[in-house]
Motif scaffolding. Structure first.
Motif, PDB file in Angstrom:
ATOM      1  N   GLU A   1       0.829  -1.203   0.000  1.00 57.67           N
ATOM      2  CA  GLU A   1       0.000   0.000   0.000  1.00 57.67           C
ATOM      3  C   GLU A   1       0.868   1.261   0.000  1.00 57.67           C
ATOM      4  O   GLU A   1       1.902   1.319   0.675  1.00 57.67           O
ATOM      5  N   PRO A   2       0.459   2.302  -0.720  1.00 61.84           N
ATOM      6  CA  PRO A   2       1.246   3.544  -0.786  1.00 61.84           C
ATOM      7  C   PRO A   2       1.532   4.161   0.573  1.00 61.84           C
ATOM      8  O   PRO A   2       2.587   4.775   0.759  1.00 61.84           O
ATOM      9  N   ASP A   3       0.634   4.005   1.547  1.00 63.47           N
ATOM     10  CA  ASP A   3       0.876   4.627   2.852  1.00 63.47           C
ATOM     11  C   ASP A   3       1.971   3.932   3.648  1.00 63.47           C
ATOM     12  O   ASP A   3       2.388   4.411   4.709  1.00 63.47           O
ATOM     13  N   ARG A   4       2.445   2.780   3.161  1.00 63.49           N
ATOM     14  CA  ARG A   4       3.574   2.094   3.799  1.00 63.49           C
ATOM     15  C   ARG A   4       4.919   2.578   3.262  1.00 63.49           C
ATOM     16  O   ARG A   4       5.966   2.209   3.801  1.00 63.49           O
TER      17      ARG A   4
ATOM     18  N   LYS B   1       7.710   4.764   3.026  1.00 67.82           N
ATOM     19  CA  LYS B   1       8.470   5.893   3.563  1.00 67.82           C
ATOM     20  C   LYS B   1       9.407   6.441   2.501  1.00 67.82           C
ATOM     21  O   LYS B   1       9.548   7.656   2.341  1.00 67.82           O
TER      22      LYS B   1
ATOM     23  N   THR C   1      10.870   5.791  -1.693  1.00 65.68           N
ATOM     24  CA  THR C   1      10.636   5.181  -3.000  1.00 65.68           C
ATOM     25  C   THR C   1      11.852   5.449  -3.884  1.00 65.68           C
ATOM     26  O   THR C   1      12.800   6.132  -3.471  1.00 65.68           O
TER      27      THR C   1
ATOM     28  N   SER D   1       7.101   6.329  -6.579  1.00 60.82           N
ATOM     29  CA  SER D   1       6.053   7.028  -5.836  1.00 60.82           C
ATOM     30  C   SER D   1       4.781   7.158  -6.673  1.00 60.82           C
ATOM     31  O   SER D   1       4.835   7.421  -7.877  1.00 60.82           O
ATOM     32  N   THR D   2       3.642   7.006  -5.987  1.00 62.32           N
ATOM     33  CA  THR D   2       2.349   7.189  -6.648  1.00 62.32           C
ATOM     34  C   THR D   2       1.760   8.565  -6.357  1.00 62.32           C
ATOM     35  O   THR D   2       0.663   8.880  -6.815  1.00 62.32           O
ATOM     36  N   GLU D   3       2.470   9.377  -5.579  1.00 59.43           N
ATOM     37  CA  GLU D   3       1.970  10.704  -5.242  1.00 59.43           C
ATOM     38  C   GLU D   3       2.027  11.624  -6.468  1.00 59.43           C
ATOM     39  O   GLU D   3       3.041  11.679  -7.165  1.00 59.43           O
TER      40      GLU D   3
END
Length: 251
Positions: A53-56, A58, A60, A96-98
């Motif tokens: 999951e992206p929220d894991r 820290k 990338t 990163s997916t941000e």
């Protein structure tokens, strides 16, 4: 020294990321230490297949390219239970997916030479046997670098006229870059296709061995990138073809 395998396609939508993840899993299941790095920075997605999951995240690959961390800090252990039991290990270095990170890459770019240094550091730090590079489709500077430094290039294409034309450019480029080993995988083949004729057509067109003929699979579609097909359906004809390709990668 680890073996670097770039998995690439001239066009998007060929199943490149799924193929990369499943080939890596097939090799890790033989007790190897394998890492997958997502260099498709503009449109990352392979992390979904590993349930990361992206929220894991820290760190990338983006953080490494901006000088904010060592590349090994962006490596996550994503080893499935089946592979742990076989004494194998899998790592994933995601992008990163941000939106802000993707936009920054597109606007500012980065020094692609850092990728080459990062690959070397990663192989040494994690004591890898294999490093798989999931590339961005088409041709750009980072893709050219990934292809040029690879020990093997696996080219994915569909039995589609546009794929055939674009792949010809890609194969010619790989030869110019003197990639030591080149394999082809034809994906999403419809039922009732004459496989022998298709294999002959591809090999005669590109003068490259076809390592695998992947049938179109309803089961793959049903997974919807939520898991690794090779582990969930080990006896499926598609998994058997994946195993054939994995064996040729390990030669």
């Amino acid at each position: 020294m680890a073996k670097i395998i770039a998995v690439h396609s001239f066009r998007g939508g060929t199943g490149k990321s799924n193929t990369t993840a499943n080939l890596a899993a097939a090799i890790a299941l033989s007790g190897k230490r394998v890492a997958v790095i997502d260099t498709d920075i503009q449109s990352p997605g392979i992390h979904v297949l590993f349930g990361l999951e992206p929220d894991r995240l820290k760190y990338t690959l983006n953080h490494y390219l901006w000088g904010n961390c060592e590349i090994a800090s962006a490596a996550y252990d994503v080893t499935p239970t089946e592979i742990k039991q076989a004494n194998g290990t899998m790592f994933l270095i995601p992008s990163s997916t941000e939106i802000s990170s993707i936009t920054r890459i597109l606007q500012e770019g980065y020094d692609v030479r850092l990728l080459k240094n990062g690959f070397s550091d990663l192989m040494q730090t994690l004591k890898l046997d294999y490093l798989f590079i999931d590339t961005h489709p088409g041709l750009n500077e980072e893709t050219l670098l990934c292809i040029a430094i690879s020990n093997m290039l696996v080219v994915i294409l569909r039995p589609d006229r546009q794929d055939f034309q674009g792949t010809a450019v890609l194969v010619d480029l790989a030869r110019r870059l003197k990639v030591p080993n080149l394999l082809m995988v034809v994906n999403r083949i419809l039922q009732r296709t004459d496989l022998a004729a298709l294999k002959q057509q591809v090999e005669s067109t590109y003068e490259v061995a076809v390592a695998g003929l992947f049938p179109n699979s309803d089961e793959m579609m049903q997974l919807a990138s939520s898991d690794l097909f090779y582990l969930r359906h080990p006896n499926h004809p598609l998994s058997q073809e994946m195993q054939k390709v994995a064996q040729q990668v390990m030669v």
